[in-house]
Motif scaffolding. Structure first.
Motif, mmCIF file in Angstrom:
data_model
loop_
_atom_site.group_PDB
_atom_site.id
_atom_site.type_symbol
_atom_site.label_atom_id
_atom_site.label_comp_id
_atom_site.label_asym_id
_atom_site.label_seq_id
_atom_site.Cartn_x
_atom_site.Cartn_y
_atom_site.Cartn_z
ATOM 1 N N PHE A 1 0.834 -1.200 0.000
ATOM 2 C CA PHE A 1 0.000 0.000 0.000
ATOM 3 C C PHE A 1 0.870 1.251 0.000
ATOM 4 O O PHE A 1 1.848 1.324 0.734
ATOM 5 C CB PHE A 1 -0.900 0.048 1.246
ATOM 6 C CG PHE A 1 -1.874 -1.099 1.324
ATOM 7 C CD1 PHE A 1 -2.469 -1.626 0.177
ATOM 8 C CD2 PHE A 1 -2.214 -1.647 2.557
ATOM 9 C CE1 PHE A 1 -3.383 -2.681 0.256
ATOM 10 C CE2 PHE A 1 -3.113 -2.694 2.653
ATOM 11 C CZ PHE A 1 -3.706 -3.223 1.501
ATOM 12 N N MET A 2 0.459 2.231 -0.820
ATOM 13 C CA MET A 2 1.187 3.503 -0.784
ATOM 14 C C MET A 2 0.354 4.548 -0.061
ATOM 15 O O MET A 2 -0.812 4.744 -0.396
ATOM 16 C CB MET A 2 1.496 3.996 -2.194
ATOM 17 C CG MET A 2 2.053 5.422 -2.192
ATOM 18 S SD MET A 2 2.528 6.031 -3.814
ATOM 19 C CE MET A 2 4.135 5.244 -4.012
ATOM 20 N N GLU A 3 0.972 5.192 0.929
ATOM 21 C CA GLU A 3 0.316 6.386 1.465
ATOM 22 C C GLU A 3 0.833 7.520 0.616
ATOM 23 O O GLU A 3 2.036 7.774 0.562
ATOM 24 C CB GLU A 3 0.558 6.542 2.977
ATOM 25 C CG GLU A 3 1.856 7.151 3.442
ATOM 26 C CD GLU A 3 3.021 6.149 3.430
ATOM 27 O OE1 GLU A 3 2.845 4.995 3.007
ATOM 28 O OE2 GLU A 3 4.127 6.565 3.857
ATOM 29 N N PHE A 4 -0.068 8.143 -0.125
ATOM 30 C CA PHE A 4 0.349 9.149 -1.107
ATOM 31 C C PHE A 4 0.909 10.395 -0.427
ATOM 32 O O PHE A 4 1.894 10.978 -0.848
ATOM 33 C CB PHE A 4 -0.836 9.522 -2.012
ATOM 34 C CG PHE A 4 -0.457 10.450 -3.124
ATOM 35 C CD1 PHE A 4 0.055 9.956 -4.314
ATOM 36 C CD2 PHE A 4 -0.574 11.822 -2.964
ATOM 37 C CE1 PHE A 4 0.443 10.829 -5.331
ATOM 38 C CE2 PHE A 4 -0.193 12.697 -3.968
ATOM 39 C CZ PHE A 4 0.314 12.192 -5.164
ATOM 40 N N GLY B 1 4.698 7.709 -0.567
ATOM 41 C CA GLY B 1 4.416 8.330 -1.861
ATOM 42 C C GLY B 1 5.022 9.711 -2.005
ATOM 43 O O GLY B 1 5.743 10.183 -1.118
ATOM 44 N N MET C 1 -0.658 11.084 -9.287
ATOM 45 C CA MET C 1 -1.007 9.706 -8.954
ATOM 46 C C MET C 1 -0.993 8.846 -10.219
ATOM 47 O O MET C 1 -0.468 7.732 -10.234
ATOM 48 C CB MET C 1 -2.406 9.701 -8.328
ATOM 49 C CG MET C 1 -2.561 8.772 -7.151
ATOM 50 S SD MET C 1 -4.226 8.924 -6.478
ATOM 51 C CE MET C 1 -3.874 9.531 -4.861
ATOM 52 N N LEU D 1 1.618 -1.555 -6.895
ATOM 53 C CA LEU D 1 0.861 -1.294 -5.683
ATOM 54 C C LEU D 1 -0.426 -2.113 -5.654
ATOM 55 O O LEU D 1 -0.998 -2.420 -6.697
ATOM 56 C CB LEU D 1 0.467 0.194 -5.608
ATOM 57 C CG LEU D 1 1.602 1.222 -5.527
ATOM 58 C CD1 LEU D 1 1.016 2.615 -5.602
ATOM 59 C CD2 LEU D 1 2.391 1.040 -4.249
ATOM 60 N N ILE E 1 -4.022 2.318 -2.492
ATOM 61 C CA ILE E 1 -3.506 3.653 -2.158
ATOM 62 C C ILE E 1 -4.297 4.236 -0.999
ATOM 63 O O ILE E 1 -5.528 4.209 -0.999
ATOM 64 C CB ILE E 1 -3.604 4.599 -3.380
ATOM 65 C CG1 ILE E 1 -2.686 4.110 -4.503
ATOM 66 C CG2 ILE E 1 -3.257 6.032 -2.995
ATOM 67 C CD1 ILE E 1 -2.757 4.950 -5.775
ATOM 68 N N GLY F 1 -5.508 7.383 0.243
ATOM 69 C CA GLY F 1 -5.710 8.656 -0.444
ATOM 70 C C GLY F 1 -5.563 9.849 0.487
ATOM 71 O O GLY F 1 -5.741 9.735 1.703
ATOM 72 N N TYR G 1 -10.865 11.001 -7.740
ATOM 73 C CA TYR G 1 -9.961 9.849 -7.945
ATOM 74 C C TYR G 1 -10.624 8.726 -8.754
ATOM 75 O O TYR G 1 -9.999 7.720 -9.031
ATOM 76 C CB TYR G 1 -9.493 9.284 -6.601
ATOM 77 C CG TYR G 1 -8.919 10.326 -5.678
ATOM 78 C CD1 TYR G 1 -7.609 10.779 -5.844
ATOM 79 C CD2 TYR G 1 -9.691 10.891 -4.669
ATOM 80 C CE1 TYR G 1 -7.086 11.759 -5.012
ATOM 81 C CE2 TYR G 1 -9.174 11.870 -3.832
ATOM 82 C CZ TYR G 1 -7.873 12.298 -4.002
ATOM 83 O OH TYR G 1 -7.353 13.262 -3.197
ATOM 84 N N ILE H 1 -8.634 2.665 -3.651
ATOM 85 C CA ILE H 1 -8.174 3.907 -3.019
ATOM 86 C C ILE H 1 -9.078 4.183 -1.818
ATOM 87 O O ILE H 1 -10.299 4.169 -1.960
ATOM 88 C CB ILE H 1 -8.243 5.099 -4.001
ATOM 89 C CG1 ILE H 1 -7.367 4.843 -5.229
ATOM 90 C CG2 ILE H 1 -7.839 6.401 -3.300
ATOM 91 C CD1 ILE H 1 -7.421 5.936 -6.289
#
Lengths: 372, 350
Positions: free
Chosen positions: A32-35, A61, A180, A190, A193, A195, A208, A219
């Motif tokens: 998981f990406m934390e933006f 992110g 993104m 990934l 995300i 968001g 998004y 997301i």
């Protein structure tokens, strides 16, 4: 503290950790990406990684406003101070971002020559400084994602209404959804995300939708408090397990589907898209940033001082580009913690505590193996 | 013809300002010293008007401790104190946490041309009150004036001297794994009181600086006879800096528990608002004590019995760690590092 303590409760955190542990499937890995840098900071500051199962990997992110500022933009701000003698107002973190030839706004401030650099908390402070110094050119260095854009737009409108002719804005505002998309196009793998929180208050959760649909990626819009983050991670795990790729909103207490329409309207009145904008780490992205509309050009510092933008290459040893794309972790960078430290940052990710490298240096080094 | 008695117009403490002449060594300087400094700070040493103070040597079995500190705070007046009281408390505390009994202070004033004499009088009076209350006189001093724009109203450098019994050592290198870490009360009060003044922040319950002289608290702690390994006052850089200093000097690690660190709700709120970590915020009336594990009870009891340390609390323990890291157990059950403050304390932007 009311409205804060409720979202940092240790007992609830442990209960959520338990539910996360039960929800993860043993044969799966979750990337998981934390933006947002705000999330990176919260993950590190509260030590949340310790509460997550090993199969969950949080990837930082590019959503840290100062991290994505290219060197050339900082150079423009420094030129304003040293060559055009302006009184430059900037948000705190901006002052330490490394620019060309070892310069930064902090170092420009320390020089005897040229104008002046002042740290401000809000655009209203910059306006006040302009009112108080009618015989000086005051420039607000506007950076950040959609969160900080409406106040800049407001400042321009206010300056126009007051006829504040010594005030202008050096605009480096950037947009989240194009970044993104660019990130997902760059091949970062990934599974979901986390968001943005504050950005989404302005642009709304629906912004998004095209991304979730095009890239088939879940997301979850999340608040910045630790329990928000844990709940969002649980929601992402469930989406992954169910094979869903939806926009979900954990931060319902402030984020709506359509966002803040008044703020969006103010932004649209003052700004227009740049054809393309150079991001540190992500390269040039079409329609990913804003500039001041021609009808407000007298408040555009780029126009007023005829400032050219020059592309400047990052330091070769610095892995910020790969780190900003989530393709490398900070400790994989050769200069992390040795040549590049928060006191002497080489790359921009080492500047703000929202940057992946600074957050890891400041809060997470104890997890690294001891090298003897 | 009769000779007129000497007369000079008294200092205009209501409307007057500091002028270059006040530092030039002439009559104006003499007048400032007599009518302001000597009048408020006066004591047997200062009144002699010599270039220095002649002080008795310490008795057998005592050593001298000396510490110096420059004070350059903006604004000069803040809730709970001003640069004058701070200059007294700050230096007394530096001497006191060495384990010494502070005896004398010196004060050097660098005044900026244009500083209202009313402000200067307020600062000197406050300084005198603080010194008298602490029982530590200012025995020698100096005044210089710099041109307008070359100072920030007033800078005050104070030096403190005290005596330390032979055999007592509270240096930062003495922490050992297993020892307990104590704090004498809530953190961040001073820094936030000053910052909120600077940023014009208003709170329902005003935040007041904790600026205070800690030598009597230290004396009460030492009187327990407990094994206190080291003491330090967490001023600039806050608790984080002090704990990192001790970890490095002693070659150990420290593990503290976030939930145990006293923090006033208003200070926590201001930190949230300004994007600051209370661990990095300055204190001027708190001390950190590293105490042998078996001696925590008596030391804590002595601290809590003192009015300046009622909220004292154990906040962590000393650990073996070759990397000398300070770590924090978060309220949520995670763990993170507590690093020194990086550069200036700059707020985050969103």
């Amino acid at each position: 503290m009311k409205y804060v303590d409720e979202f940092r409760d240790g007992t609830l955190a442990r209960a959520l950790a338990q539910r996360i542990a039960e929800a993860v499937q043993p044969d799966r890995r979750y990337r998981f990406m934390e933006f947002c840098g705000g999330h990176t900071h919260a993950l590190s500051r509260y030590g949340l990684v310790d509460l997550l199962p090993k199969s969950i990997r949080m990837i930082h992110g590019p959503g840290c406003p100062v991290c994505v500022l290219p060197i050339g933009r900082i150079d423009m701000a420094i030129d304003l101070v040293l060559k055009h003698n302006v009184l430059l107002c900037a948000y705190g973190d901006t002052l330490r971002v490394p620019a060309s030839q070892g310069m930064s706004l902090l170092k420009a401030r320390a020089q005897q020559q040229g104008g002046e650099v002042r740290m401000v908390y809000a655009t209203t402070d910059a306006l006040q400084i302009a009112r108080d110094n009618p015989d000086r050119q005051v420039v607000f260095f506007a950076i950040g994602f959609e969160t900080t854009t409406p106040p800049t737009a407001f400042a321009v409108l206010q300056a126009q209404a007051e006829g504040l002719s010594n005030f202008s804005v050096l605009c480096a505002h950037v947009l989240t959804p194009p970044a993104m998309s660019a990130l997902l196009d760059s091949g970062t793998e990934l599974d979901g995300i986390v968001g943005p929180a504050h950005v989404s208050i302005v642009i709304g959760s629906s912004a998004y939708r095209p991304i979730a649909e095009r890239y088939r990626i879940p997301i979850v819009i999340s608040g910045f408090e630790p329990l928000d983050l844990m709940q969002s991670i649980l929601m992402l795990i469930r989406q992954v397990n169910d094979g869903r790729a939806e926009i979900e909103n954990e931060f319902t207490r402030t984020v709506s589907r359509d966002g803040n329409l008044k703020a969006q309207d103010t932004i649209a009145r003052v700004f227009e898209f740049r054809e393309s904008f150079e991001w540190r780490g992500l390269g040039s992205i079409a329609h990913s940033a804003l500039r001041i509309r021609p009808e407000f050009s007298v408040f555009d510092a780029e126009q007023r001082f005829a400032l050219p933008y020059r592309l400047v290459a990052d330091n070769k040893a610095c892995e910020c580009p790969a780190i900003l794309r989530g393709q490398k972790s900070p400790e994989a960078c050769k200069i992390f913690g040795t040549v590049c430290t928060p006191d002497n940052p080489i790359g921009s990710c080492m500047v703000s505590s929202e940057g992946a490298c600074a957050a890891h240096y400041q809060y997470g080094r104890h997890r690294q193996e001891v090298v003897s | 013809m009769s000779v007129k008695p000497d007369y000079s117009r008294p200092l205009d403490l209501r409307h007057g300002v500091v002028e270059m002449a006040h530092g030039a060594g002439g009559r104006a300087m003499q007048q400032l010293i007599t009518e302001l400094f000597a009048r408020h700070l006066g004591n047997e040493f200062l009144q002699q008007g010599n270039d220095g103070a002649v002080l008795p040597a310490p008795t057998c079995g005592q050593r001298l401790v000396m510490s110096t500190d420059g004070h350059v705070i903006t604004p000069l007046f803040f809730p709970g104190g001003d640069i004058g009281s701070l200059a007294v408390h700050g230096t007394i505390n530096d001497v006191a946490v060495m384990g010494a009994r502070p005896l004398y202070l010196s004060a050097s004033f660098i005044l900026e041309e244009g500083l209202p004499l009313a402000d200067l009088a307020r600062i000197v009076e406050s300084m005198a009150r603080a010194a008298t209350a602490a029982g530590v006189p200012v025995v020698t001093g100096d005044t210089k004036v710099v041109e307008r724009g070359k100072g920030d109203g007033v800078f005050i450098a104070t030096t403190g001297m005290g005596t330390l019994p032979d055999g007592l050592d509270l240096g930062g290198a003495r922490a050992r794994p297993g020892d307990a870490v104590l704090i004498s009360g809530s953190i961040g009060d001073h820094g936030i009181a000053v910052m909120s003044q600077r940023e014009h922040l208003r709170f329902d319950s005003p935040i007041v600086s904790d600026s205070a002289a800690l030598h009597e608290l230290v004396a009460a702690m030492l009187a327990t006879g407990a094994d206190i390994r080291c003491l330090r006052d967490p001023t600039r850089g806050g608790l984080a800096a002090t704990l990192n200093e001790i970890a490095h000097q002693s070659g150990v690690g420290l593990l503290i528990d976030e939930a145990d660190i006293p923090l006033k709700p208003a200070v926590a709120g201001a930190c949230e608002l300004l994007g600051l970590d209370p661990l990095n915020i300055a204190n001027e009336g708190k001390l950190v004590a590293i105490v042998a594990a078996g001696d925590v009870e008596p030391v804590l009891a002595a601290m809590r019995a003192h009015p300046l340390a009622r909220d004292s609390a154990p906040i962590g323990t000393v650990k073996p760690d070759s990397r000398h890291f300070v770590q924090l157990q978060t309220r949520l059950g995670g763990c993170r590092m507590v690093d020194w403050l990086n550069g200036e304390s700059l707020p985050r932007i969103c």
